[in-house]
Design a protein around this motif. Structure first.
Motif, short mmCIF file in Angstrom:
data_model
loop_
_atom_site.label_atom_id
_atom_site.label_comp_id
_atom_site.label_asym_id
_atom_site.label_seq_id
_atom_site.Cartn_x
_atom_site.Cartn_y
_atom_site.Cartn_z
N LYS A 91 -26.08 -16.43 -3.92
CA LYS A 91 -25.32 -17.65 -4.15
C LYS A 91 -23.88 -17.41 -4.62
N VAL A 92 -23.60 -16.20 -5.10
CA VAL A 92 -22.29 -15.92 -5.69
C VAL A 92 -21.56 -14.86 -4.88
N GLN A 93 -20.29 -15.08 -4.67
CA GLN A 93 -19.43 -14.09 -4.02
C GLN A 93 -18.10 -14.02 -4.75
N GLU A 94 -17.47 -12.85 -4.67
CA GLU A 94 -16.10 -12.68 -5.15
C GLU A 94 -15.93 -13.02 -6.63
N ALA A 95 -16.88 -12.60 -7.45
CA ALA A 95 -16.70 -12.75 -8.90
C ALA A 95 -15.69 -11.73 -9.40
N ASP A 96 -14.87 -12.13 -10.35
CA ASP A 96 -13.92 -11.20 -10.99
C ASP A 96 -14.58 -10.43 -12.12
N ILE A 97 -15.45 -11.12 -12.85
CA ILE A 97 -16.05 -10.55 -14.06
C ILE A 97 -17.53 -10.92 -14.12
N VAL A 98 -18.36 -9.96 -14.46
CA VAL A 98 -19.77 -10.22 -14.75
C VAL A 98 -20.07 -9.70 -16.15
N ILE A 99 -20.73 -10.54 -16.95
CA ILE A 99 -21.22 -10.10 -18.26
C ILE A 99 -22.71 -9.83 -18.10
N ASP A 100 -23.08 -8.54 -18.18
CA ASP A 100 -24.45 -8.11 -17.91
C ASP A 100 -25.14 -7.71 -19.20
N THR A 101 -26.17 -8.46 -19.56
CA THR A 101 -26.95 -8.16 -20.76
C THR A 101 -28.32 -7.61 -20.44
N LEU A 102 -28.58 -7.30 -19.16
CA LEU A 102 -29.94 -6.98 -18.73
C LEU A 102 -30.09 -5.61 -18.07
N GLN A 103 -29.11 -5.20 -17.30
CA GLN A 103 -29.13 -3.97 -16.50
C GLN A 103 -30.26 -4.01 -15.45
N GLY A 104 -30.73 -2.84 -15.00
CA GLY A 104 -31.78 -2.80 -13.98
C GLY A 104 -31.31 -3.43 -12.68
N LYS A 105 -32.22 -4.18 -12.05
CA LYS A 105 -31.90 -4.82 -10.77
C LYS A 105 -30.77 -5.83 -10.91
N THR A 106 -30.68 -6.46 -12.08
CA THR A 106 -29.60 -7.42 -12.31
C THR A 106 -28.24 -6.75 -12.19
N ILE A 109 -21.82 -8.67 -5.80
CA ILE A 109 -21.16 -9.98 -5.79
C ILE A 109 -19.80 -9.96 -6.50
N VAL A 110 -19.38 -8.77 -6.91
CA VAL A 110 -18.07 -8.63 -7.56
C VAL A 110 -17.02 -8.22 -6.54
N LYS A 111 -15.86 -8.83 -6.61
CA LYS A 111 -14.79 -8.49 -5.67
C LYS A 111 -14.21 -7.11 -5.97
N GLU A 112 -13.49 -6.57 -5.02
CA GLU A 112 -12.86 -5.26 -5.21
C GLU A 112 -11.96 -5.28 -6.45
N ASN A 113 -12.08 -4.23 -7.25
CA ASN A 113 -11.35 -4.09 -8.51
C ASN A 113 -11.83 -5.04 -9.60
N GLY A 114 -12.93 -5.76 -9.33
CA GLY A 114 -13.53 -6.58 -10.38
C GLY A 114 -14.28 -5.71 -11.37
N VAL A 115 -14.77 -6.34 -12.44
CA VAL A 115 -15.40 -5.56 -13.51
C VAL A 115 -16.73 -6.17 -13.94
N ILE A 116 -17.69 -5.31 -14.15
CA ILE A 116 -18.95 -5.68 -14.78
C ILE A 116 -18.96 -5.05 -16.16
N VAL A 117 -19.05 -5.89 -17.19
CA VAL A 117 -19.19 -5.37 -18.55
C VAL A 117 -20.68 -5.36 -18.87
N THR A 118 -21.23 -4.17 -19.03
CA THR A 118 -22.67 -4.03 -19.27
C THR A 118 -22.90 -3.64 -20.72
#
Length: 315
Positions: free
Chosen positions: A206-221, A228-237
């Motif tokens: 359902k999601v495309q081209e996110a700039d930022i993801v806040i990940d509190t779960l890891q694993g498959k998430t 679903i993160v755009k190029e040069n986007g960031v996932i903070v895990t």
């Protein structure tokens, strides 16, 4: 003074409510008479696993767990100028280190505290210590959120998540919150522009081209978040610095940055949180409260993984 001590990791039955000496403050510390403390996932992990307990406290026993406090200053060190006796303060004390928060009195570095805004309770202030600091440092310090950013928050109804949604919206982001369907209205009330029910929907579809993801779960998430993160986007895990090789490789291939972050006690963060609370930008949600005598029940509540907002212990 009353305090809850722990001699070895394991079940909540290992907690002991007892009397220990009141702490002696240093020149840069204040003595806080505690009204409320907040229980975080790291509290539970520290109590449950000897490896985590040793990582934080080394071989010292017994230990007093906890980092989030709100209460009243009853004594100040000779170098302290920001606070005086009678001030109501809150903050995350000595993280990563020994916070000693499960006690009637806590010796806290003045630099780790801020004045509690008058428009919030001690319970709300304690709730907004580690969790809100984590959300703030993840979004502001690491991800550099700005107006127009597309931000996806996993576990959006949880402790860190419900603050991250409110903050991201405040900074002008388009916010997508992921939680179970029963918390849909809650997440939307926090300011989320969209809600995804992970029990019936797949955010990966359902999601495309996110700039930022806040990940509190890891694993498959975490793995699906890379897609679903755009190029040069960031996932903070947040859960662990150990990123599986396949996920790290996929992120490199897609030019997505995965940044592990551990929150740290910082004066500028706590003061920023205090400002957002005073302006009512942040509204902490207190899920349940327990007396100090029932701190075991507070830990068991966290272990259900079904907490909305924060669990608080009152002294």
């Amino acid at each position: 003074m009353k305090a809850v001590i722990l001699n070895e990791a394991g079940s909540v039955g290992n907690f002991q409510l007892t009397e220990i000496d009141k702490p002696v403050i240093g020149n840069d510390e204040v003595l806080v008479k505690v009204v409320s403390v907040s229980i975080n996932p790291v509290d539970v992990k520290s109590r449950a696993y000897e490896g985590v307990l040793n990582w934080i406290f080394e071989e010292k026993r017994p230990v007093v767990l906890g980092w989030d406090i709100s209460g009243e200053v009853v004594e100040t060190g000779k170098n302290v100028t920001d606070f005086k006796t009678g001030d109501e303060v809150f903050g995350m004390v000595n993280f990563f280190g020994k916070g000693n928060a499960y006690a009637e009195y806590v010796a806290a570095p003045a630099a780790h505290l801020a004045l509690k805004p008058r428009n919030i309770t001690h319970q709300q202030a304690a709730a907004a210590s580690m969790a809100a600091s984590t959300a703030y440092q993840a979004l502001v310090d690491v991800a550099k959120v700005k107006k127009g950013s597309r931000v996806l928050v996993h576990a959006a109804s949880g402790g860190v998540g419900h603050f991250a949604v409110q903050m991201a919206k405040h900074f002008g982001a388009y916010v997508i919150g992921v939680s179970s369907g029963k918390n849909r209205d809650f997440v939307l009330s926090l300011g989320a522009d969209e809600h995804i029910d992970y029990t019936t929907e797949n955010f990966h579809e359902k999601v495309q081209e996110a700039d930022i993801v806040i990940d509190t779960l890891q694993g498959k998430t975490l793995s699906d978040s890379v897609d679903i993160v755009k190029e040069n986007g960031v996932i903070v895990t947040l859960p662990s610095p150990e990123i599986p090789e396949d996920i790290a490789g996929k992120a490199t291939q897609r030019n997505v940055n995965i940044e592990f972050m551990m929150v740290a006690s910082k004066k500028e963060t706590t003061e920023a949180i205090a400002g957002l609370l005073k302006e009512e930008v942040l509204k902490p949600f207190v899920y349940k409260t327990f007396p100090l005598e029932d701190i075991a029940m507070a830990h068991l509540e966290i272990e259900t993984n079904r907490v909305t907002g924060k669990v608080i212990v009152n002294l």
